[in-house]
Design a protein around this motif. Structure first.
Motif, short mmCIF file in Angstrom:
data_model
loop_
_atom_site.label_atom_id
_atom_site.label_comp_id
_atom_site.label_asym_id
_atom_site.label_seq_id
_atom_site.Cartn_x
_atom_site.Cartn_y
_atom_site.Cartn_z
N GLY B 50 -9.74 8.57 13.43
CA GLY B 50 -9.45 8.35 12.01
C GLY B 50 -9.11 6.91 11.65
O GLY B 50 -8.66 6.13 12.50
N GLY B 51 -9.32 6.58 10.38
CA GLY B 51 -9.08 5.23 9.88
C GLY B 51 -7.65 4.75 10.11
O GLY B 51 -7.39 3.55 10.27
N SER B 52 -6.69 5.69 10.15
CA SER B 52 -5.29 5.29 10.34
C SER B 52 -5.05 4.72 11.73
O SER B 52 -4.06 4.02 11.97
N THR B 53 -5.98 4.99 12.66
CA THR B 53 -5.82 4.44 14.02
C THR B 53 -6.41 3.04 14.13
O THR B 53 -6.34 2.42 15.19
N ALA B 54 -6.99 2.55 13.04
CA ALA B 54 -7.69 1.25 13.11
C ALA B 54 -6.71 0.09 13.04
O ALA B 54 -5.63 0.19 12.46
N THR B 55 -7.10 -1.00 13.64
CA THR B 55 -6.34 -2.25 13.59
C THR B 55 -7.32 -3.37 13.29
O THR B 55 -8.41 -3.39 13.87
N THR B 56 -6.97 -4.26 12.39
CA THR B 56 -7.88 -5.38 12.12
C THR B 56 -7.26 -6.67 12.63
O THR B 56 -6.05 -6.86 12.55
N VAL B 57 -8.13 -7.53 13.12
CA VAL B 57 -7.67 -8.80 13.69
C VAL B 57 -8.49 -9.93 13.09
O VAL B 57 -9.70 -9.81 12.95
N ARG B 58 -7.86 -10.98 12.67
CA ARG B 58 -8.59 -12.18 12.28
C ARG B 58 -7.77 -13.41 12.63
O ARG B 58 -6.54 -13.34 12.71
N ILE B 59 -8.45 -14.52 12.84
CA ILE B 59 -7.75 -15.77 13.11
C ILE B 59 -7.55 -16.47 11.77
O ILE B 59 -8.51 -16.77 11.06
N SER B 60 -6.31 -16.67 11.41
CA SER B 60 -6.01 -17.33 10.15
C SER B 60 -5.17 -18.56 10.44
O SER B 60 -4.12 -18.45 11.10
N HIS B 61 -5.63 -19.71 10.00
CA HIS B 61 -4.96 -20.99 10.30
C HIS B 61 -4.72 -21.12 11.80
O HIS B 61 -3.63 -21.50 12.24
N GLY B 62 -5.71 -20.75 12.59
CA GLY B 62 -5.61 -20.93 14.03
C GLY B 62 -4.76 -19.89 14.74
O GLY B 62 -4.62 -19.92 15.95
N LYS B 63 -4.20 -18.97 13.97
CA LYS B 63 -3.34 -17.97 14.60
C LYS B 63 -3.90 -16.58 14.34
O LYS B 63 -4.33 -16.28 13.23
N PRO B 64 -3.88 -15.72 15.37
CA PRO B 64 -4.35 -14.36 15.15
C PRO B 64 -3.44 -13.64 14.16
O PRO B 64 -2.22 -13.76 14.23
N GLN B 65 -4.10 -12.94 13.24
CA GLN B 65 -3.36 -12.12 12.29
C GLN B 65 -3.78 -10.68 12.55
O GLN B 65 -4.97 -10.37 12.51
N VAL B 66 -2.85 -9.83 12.85
CA VAL B 66 -3.16 -8.44 13.21
C VAL B 66 -2.58 -7.51 12.15
O VAL B 66 -1.40 -7.62 11.81
N PRO B 70 -7.64 0.23 8.49
CA PRO B 70 -9.04 -0.21 8.48
C PRO B 70 -9.25 -1.42 7.58
O PRO B 70 -8.41 -1.71 6.72
N TYR B 71 -10.35 -2.14 7.79
CA TYR B 71 -10.64 -3.35 7.01
C TYR B 71 -10.78 -3.01 5.53
O TYR B 71 -10.17 -3.65 4.68
N VAL B 72 -11.59 -2.00 5.23
CA VAL B 72 -11.76 -1.59 3.84
C VAL B 72 -10.94 -0.33 3.62
O VAL B 72 -11.17 0.69 4.28
N ASP B 73 -9.98 -0.40 2.71
CA ASP B 73 -9.10 0.73 2.50
C ASP B 73 -9.64 1.60 1.37
O ASP B 73 -9.17 1.56 0.25
N SER B 74 -10.68 2.38 1.70
CA SER B 74 -11.25 3.23 0.66
C SER B 74 -11.13 4.68 1.09
O SER B 74 -10.81 4.98 2.24
N LYS B 75 -11.40 5.57 0.17
CA LYS B 75 -11.27 7.00 0.45
C LYS B 75 -12.24 7.41 1.56
O LYS B 75 -11.90 8.19 2.43
N GLU B 76 -13.44 6.86 1.50
CA GLU B 76 -14.41 7.19 2.53
C GLU B 76 -14.39 6.15 3.64
O GLU B 76 -14.49 4.96 3.39
N GLN B 77 -14.22 6.61 4.85
CA GLN B 77 -14.08 5.71 6.00
C GLN B 77 -15.24 5.89 6.97
O GLN B 77 -15.79 6.99 7.10
#
Lengths: 419, 117
Positions: B50-66, B70-77
């Motif tokens: 399920g979408g609730s188990t998702a984790t998103t990661v991106r590098i922002s200003h050189g630092k990982p942001q976790v 899910p990336y897109v928080d919509s009703k349909e996953q």
């Protein structure tokens, strides 16, 4: 008496009139505008500009007494402007001459009906067969590419491109806008009827009627079939096709319970069928048979008629049904007919004979992905008690079915095997 | 050509089903995968948690942001995918229409980027 309508009323009335004209005469106007130049795309563009002009102008002045003639006059002017812009020199002069020749009609109240000629152009053998039906739906009825693409399970972008290409072909290859001569008519008519039936079949595959675009498609196909049978009343197959479609349409709503579950023909309540449509279909089949030219649509119509008769009277007529399938098979050679024939054969001579008859097509690769083949096999295998094999056939049928209600129906049958 | 069929479904809908309906749903997906396999077009498939188990990661200003979710928080996953190899887009669309997810959610069809040989 002569009060002007309020702006809102005027706009509403203009929209209603324009919708009614589009519904009634779209193809007639396109056919008329494109007949001389064979440039269908330009005719459609000009007509859509004319409709836009109508919606802007009619609310201010009241709707014209003859809206078709008004639209045609404006569209023709747009066509001439476009031709002037696009070309220069001799080509333009020739094109303008062609366009001007048509102008004289506009003053008259009656626009000649060239829709049949337009349909023959759209279903011309020089155009790829699979685009015939979409092209007719767009050009004769004005449906947009998006709606057509959904109905034919293809992407809107791809459908749009294929429609554009087909229209270019009509113009560049000089495909004629004419009804073929008597010798050629039957063969050419067949491609037109096939296109109409393809449109109907796509609409028919939305049994819940939940998808408005699809439901409309069966209505549009019926409209086209009525049109062709009015314009060519002496062609038995046009009557046969209309009868076949009316028979199917008469049972449309009964194919689902109120809760949306699938109801096979054998379990439908005949009292809920549309009796008027069935009566019309039967009369058409009578008229067709009086013309003494048998064909596949009349046979398929007669099969529908036999099914209706059996369910209404409660008396088995499987021998007659098998005979009709034999005749149909002789004409079409279609594996789909073999499948339906096998199910009728099972009623007459038992499931073993029916399964044997399916052997003839077992190697046909197209059937590996054809749901009705697996559903028929599953049903017949169940009846001879080969439950394990039946279960596997149901599994394939379920995996290949795209209608959730039919899928649930097949799953119930499969579950009943072990119960 | 290879295509991925991505299924987007309303996860809440699944938990609203009765046990029997859930079993029927799973069986429909199983039959679908079976049909894809028998047709020789299935390259791979998975069902996602399920979408609730998702984790998103991106590098922002050189630092990982976790971030949780899910990336897109919509009703349909995104609920799963099938990768298939078929002749063309129309064939892929035909398979997408048979996917049970098309009946209770959405199936997105995307061609895979061809790998250099």
């Amino acid at each position: 008496m002569n009060e002007s309508p309020s702006p809102e009323e005027g706009a509403e009335q203009a929209r209603r009139t324009a919708d009614a004209v589009a519904r009634r005469s779209y193809g007639k106007l396109v056919a008329f505008l494109a007949a001389r130049t064979r440039d269908v795309a330009a005719a459609e563009d000009a007509l859509s500009e004319a409709f836009a002009a109508a919606l802007a102008v009619w609310p201010l002045q009241r709707c014209p007494a003859n809206p078709e003639a008004w639209l045609l006059t404006v569209a023709r002017r747009k066509l001439i402007d476009a031709a002037r812009r696009r070309q220069s020199g001799d080509m333009a002069a020739a094109q303008l001459q062609l366009l001007a020749e048509g102008l004289q009609w506009v003053a008259q109240a009656d626009i000649p009906d060239q829709r049949l000629a337009l349909m023959f152009a759209c279903a011309h053998p020089a155009i790829e067969a699979s685009i015939h039906a979409p092209l007719i739906l767009q050009v004769v009825l004005g449906l947009d590419a998006k709606t057509i693409a959904s109905a034919f399970l293809t992407s809107p972008a791809a459908m749009g491109k294929r429609l554009v290409r087909a229209k270019e072909k009509i113009r560049q290859a000089g495909i004629p806008f004419s009804v073929p001569e008597r010798e050629e008519l039957a063969g050419r008519l067949d491609t037109v009827l096939q296109a109409i039936y393809a449109a109907f079949a796509e609409g028919w595959s939305d049994p819940e009627g939940g998808d408005a675009a699809r439901r409309d498609l069966t209505e549009e196909a019926l409209f086209l079939a009525r049109l062709v049978s009015e314009l060519l009343p002496q062609q038995a197959e046009t009557l046969g096709l209309l009868a076949l479609m009316l028979h199917a349409e008469a049972r449309r709503g009964v194919r689902r319970t109120t809760s949306g579950e699938y109801v096979p023909l054998a379990e439908q309540d005949p009292a809920q069928w549309d009796a008027a449509m069935i009566a019309e279909a039967e009369a058409l089949l009578q008229r067709a048979s009086a013309l003494h030219v048998l064909g596949r649509y009349q046979l398929e119509g007669a099969l529908q008629s036999a099914h209706v008769h059996r369910r209404r009277s409660g008396s088995a007529n499987w021998a007659e049904v098998v005979q009709l399938y034999d005749a149909l098979l002789a004409i079409t050679g279609s594996p789909v007919v073999v499948i339906n024939r096998a199910l009728a054969l099972a009623q007459l001579h038992g499931p073993e004979v029916a399964l044997d008859s399916l052997q003839a097509i077992a190697t046909d690769e197209r059937l590996a992905q054809y749901q009705p083949y697996w559903a028929a096999r599953a049903e017949l295998l169940t009846r001879i008690g080969a439950h394990a094999e039946a279960g596997r056939a149901y599994e394939m049928a379920i995996g290949l079915e795209r209608d959730p209600a039919v899928r649930r129906f097949l799953q119930r049958r499969q579950a009943a095997l072990s119960g | 050509m290879s295509y991925i069929l991505m299924t987007y479904v309303n996860e809440a809908g699944w938990f609203a089903l009765s046990k029997a309906e859930q079993e029927q749903g799973v069986a429909a997906y199983k039959a679908y995968a079976e049909a894809l396999t028998k047709a020789g077009v299935l390259l791979g498939s998975n069902r996602l948690q399920g979408g609730s188990t998702a984790t998103t990661v991106r590098i922002s200003h050189g630092k990982p942001q976790v971030l949780d979710g899910p990336y897109v928080d919509s009703k349909e996953q995104l609920g799963g995918y099938f990768i298939i190899d078929v002749a063309d887009l129309d064939a892929a669309i035909a398979w997408a229409a048979r996917c049970p997810a098309a009946g209770h959610g959405v199936v997105e069809v995307r061609p895979l980027w061809p790998m250099p040989a």
